[in-house]
Design a protein around this motif. Sequence first.
Motif, mmCIF file in Angstrom:
data_model
loop_
_atom_site.group_PDB
_atom_site.id
_atom_site.type_symbol
_atom_site.label_atom_id
_atom_site.label_comp_id
_atom_site.label_asym_id
_atom_site.label_seq_id
_atom_site.Cartn_x
_atom_site.Cartn_y
_atom_site.Cartn_z
ATOM 1 N N PRO A 10 29.270 54.888 37.119
ATOM 2 C CA PRO A 10 30.691 54.365 36.775
ATOM 3 C C PRO A 10 30.661 52.944 36.036
ATOM 4 C CG PRO A 10 30.249 54.047 39.075
ATOM 5 C CD PRO A 10 29.016 55.009 38.720
ATOM 6 N N LYS A 11 31.494 53.169 34.999
ATOM 7 C CA LYS A 11 31.681 51.977 34.459
ATOM 8 C C LYS A 11 32.181 50.585 35.022
ATOM 9 C CE LYS A 11 32.669 54.418 30.154
ATOM 10 N NZ LYS A 11 33.398 54.616 29.021
ATOM 11 N N SER A 12 31.781 49.396 34.847
ATOM 12 C CA SER A 12 32.722 48.289 35.683
ATOM 13 C C SER A 12 34.022 48.206 35.263
ATOM 14 C CB SER A 12 31.667 47.011 34.982
ATOM 15 O OG SER A 12 32.034 46.808 33.926
ATOM 16 N N ARG A 77 42.182 54.590 32.515
ATOM 17 C CA ARG A 77 41.195 53.275 32.204
ATOM 18 C C ARG A 77 42.152 52.099 32.331
ATOM 19 N NH1 ARG A 77 36.441 52.331 33.819
ATOM 20 N NH2 ARG A 77 35.406 50.542 32.788
ATOM 21 N N LEU A 78 43.143 51.999 31.671
ATOM 22 C CA LEU A 78 43.826 50.712 31.834
ATOM 23 C C LEU A 78 44.372 50.459 33.199
ATOM 24 C CD1 LEU A 78 45.712 50.606 28.458
ATOM 25 C CD2 LEU A 78 44.111 48.947 29.259
ATOM 26 N N ASP A 79 44.632 51.490 34.047
ATOM 27 C CA ASP A 79 45.272 51.443 35.409
ATOM 28 C C ASP A 79 44.043 50.589 36.265
ATOM 29 O OD1 ASP A 79 47.746 52.196 34.789
ATOM 30 O OD2 ASP A 79 47.523 54.451 35.495
ATOM 31 N N VAL A 80 42.919 51.127 35.826
ATOM 32 C CA VAL A 80 41.825 51.092 36.711
ATOM 33 C C VAL A 80 41.281 49.428 36.618
ATOM 34 C CG1 VAL A 80 39.355 51.560 37.298
ATOM 35 C CG2 VAL A 80 40.903 53.210 37.123
ATOM 36 N N CYS A 81 41.274 49.102 35.360
ATOM 37 C CA CYS A 81 40.428 47.826 34.658
ATOM 38 C C CYS A 81 41.259 46.580 35.335
ATOM 39 C CB CYS A 81 40.605 47.678 33.164
ATOM 40 S SG CYS A 81 39.301 49.037 32.508
ATOM 41 N N THR A 82 40.281 45.621 35.455
ATOM 42 C CA THR A 82 40.573 44.217 35.832
ATOM 43 C C THR A 82 40.498 43.496 34.781
ATOM 44 O OG1 THR A 82 40.048 44.677 37.865
ATOM 45 C CG2 THR A 82 40.450 42.616 37.587
ATOM 46 N N VAL A 83 41.777 42.724 34.225
ATOM 47 C CA VAL A 83 41.777 41.860 33.296
ATOM 48 C C VAL A 83 41.097 40.718 33.586
ATOM 49 C CG1 VAL A 83 43.208 40.947 31.142
ATOM 50 C CG2 VAL A 83 43.520 43.061 32.039
ATOM 51 N N VAL A 84 40.107 39.942 32.803
ATOM 52 C CA VAL A 84 39.621 38.813 33.232
ATOM 53 C C VAL A 84 40.187 37.952 32.019
ATOM 54 C CG1 VAL A 84 37.386 37.355 33.507
ATOM 55 C CG2 VAL A 84 37.365 39.759 34.343
ATOM 56 N N ASP A 85 41.021 36.956 32.855
ATOM 57 C CA ASP A 85 41.684 36.187 31.569
ATOM 58 C C ASP A 85 41.545 34.600 31.737
ATOM 59 O OD1 ASP A 85 43.383 35.908 34.067
ATOM 60 O OD2 ASP A 85 45.189 36.541 33.080
ATOM 61 N N ARG A 86 40.693 34.502 32.688
ATOM 62 C CA ARG A 86 40.321 32.934 33.357
ATOM 63 C C ARG A 86 38.907 32.730 33.043
ATOM 64 N NH1 ARG A 86 43.416 33.186 38.683
ATOM 65 N NH2 ARG A 86 41.843 34.638 38.862
ATOM 66 N N PHE A 87 38.429 31.720 32.613
ATOM 67 C CA PHE A 87 37.196 31.221 32.605
ATOM 68 C C PHE A 87 36.747 30.760 34.020
ATOM 69 C CE2 PHE A 87 38.138 29.305 28.088
ATOM 70 C CZ PHE A 87 37.680 30.427 27.472
ATOM 71 N N PRO A 88 35.530 31.167 34.497
ATOM 72 C CA PRO A 88 34.759 30.592 35.507
ATOM 73 C C PRO A 88 34.841 29.216 35.872
ATOM 74 C CG PRO A 88 33.224 31.299 34.327
ATOM 75 C CD PRO A 88 34.301 31.704 33.482
ATOM 76 N N THR A 89 34.865 28.748 37.097
ATOM 77 C CA THR A 89 34.871 27.323 37.435
ATOM 78 C C THR A 89 33.571 26.768 36.921
ATOM 79 O OG1 THR A 89 34.279 27.973 39.662
ATOM 80 C CG2 THR A 89 36.773 27.567 39.255
ATOM 81 N N GLY A 116 33.447 44.148 28.677
ATOM 82 C CA GLY A 116 33.458 45.309 29.460
ATOM 83 C C GLY A 116 32.837 46.340 28.741
ATOM 84 N N ALA A 117 32.516 47.635 29.326
ATOM 85 C CA ALA A 117 31.951 48.921 28.500
ATOM 86 C C ALA A 117 32.952 49.382 27.461
ATOM 87 C CB ALA A 117 31.576 49.733 29.683
ATOM 88 N N ASP A 118 34.393 49.043 27.724
ATOM 89 C CA ASP A 118 35.270 49.707 26.938
ATOM 90 C C ASP A 118 35.573 49.084 25.636
ATOM 91 O OD1 ASP A 118 36.001 52.070 28.670
ATOM 92 O OD2 ASP A 118 36.810 50.374 30.106
ATOM 93 N N GLU A 119 35.228 47.988 25.475
ATOM 94 C CA GLU A 119 35.432 47.371 24.341
ATOM 95 C C GLU A 119 34.286 46.698 23.510
ATOM 96 O OE1 GLU A 119 36.854 43.063 25.688
ATOM 97 O OE2 GLU A 119 36.309 43.616 27.596
ATOM 98 N N LEU A 120 33.154 47.278 23.461
ATOM 99 C CA LEU A 120 32.013 47.279 22.518
ATOM 100 C C LEU A 120 32.292 47.518 21.246
ATOM 101 C CD1 LEU A 120 29.192 48.751 24.787
ATOM 102 C CD2 LEU A 120 29.840 46.466 24.334
#
Length: 169
Positions: A10-12, A77-89, A116-120
Amino acid sequence: MTRYRPPSPPKSAYITQEGAQALLAELKYLWKEKRPAVTETVREAAAQGDRSENAEYIYGKKQLREIDRRVRYLEKRLDVCTVVDRFPTDQSKVFFGAWVTLEDEDGTLKEYRIVGADELDHNPAYISIDSPVARALLKKEEGDEVLIRLAAGEKCYVIDTIEYRAPAA
């Protein structure tokens, strides 16, 4: 001889904000523009009569199946994906979304972004978080040596810089 292939791992489920917007734009284009145009073409071809020997009709139906398959995939895929919209601390380490500049033994610099694997999208600077290179880079800091296994053998890189850039407007 069988045709069995084991299922792919499975893709991340992570995706950047830009990647999510690109997938949404593709979904909107397919559903609102391309599918209605192909449907109209198929309707016109069907009105010409015999459908069994009508190449436009057969090709149009095939296009509709491909569009529908892609739309279903994007919606799931859009239902499953988690959007990372912040930078790490802790921006001194490599995490998802980081731009990492690597230096090899010859002093050659290469820059990669972990996405992510979907945006290469065939961008040579983007590497999937699921790739062996990204897995070797995760949680490393500037100056750390990273041993990456390639087809030609193992190669040693040094992490030159780590950046987290805001998306281009």
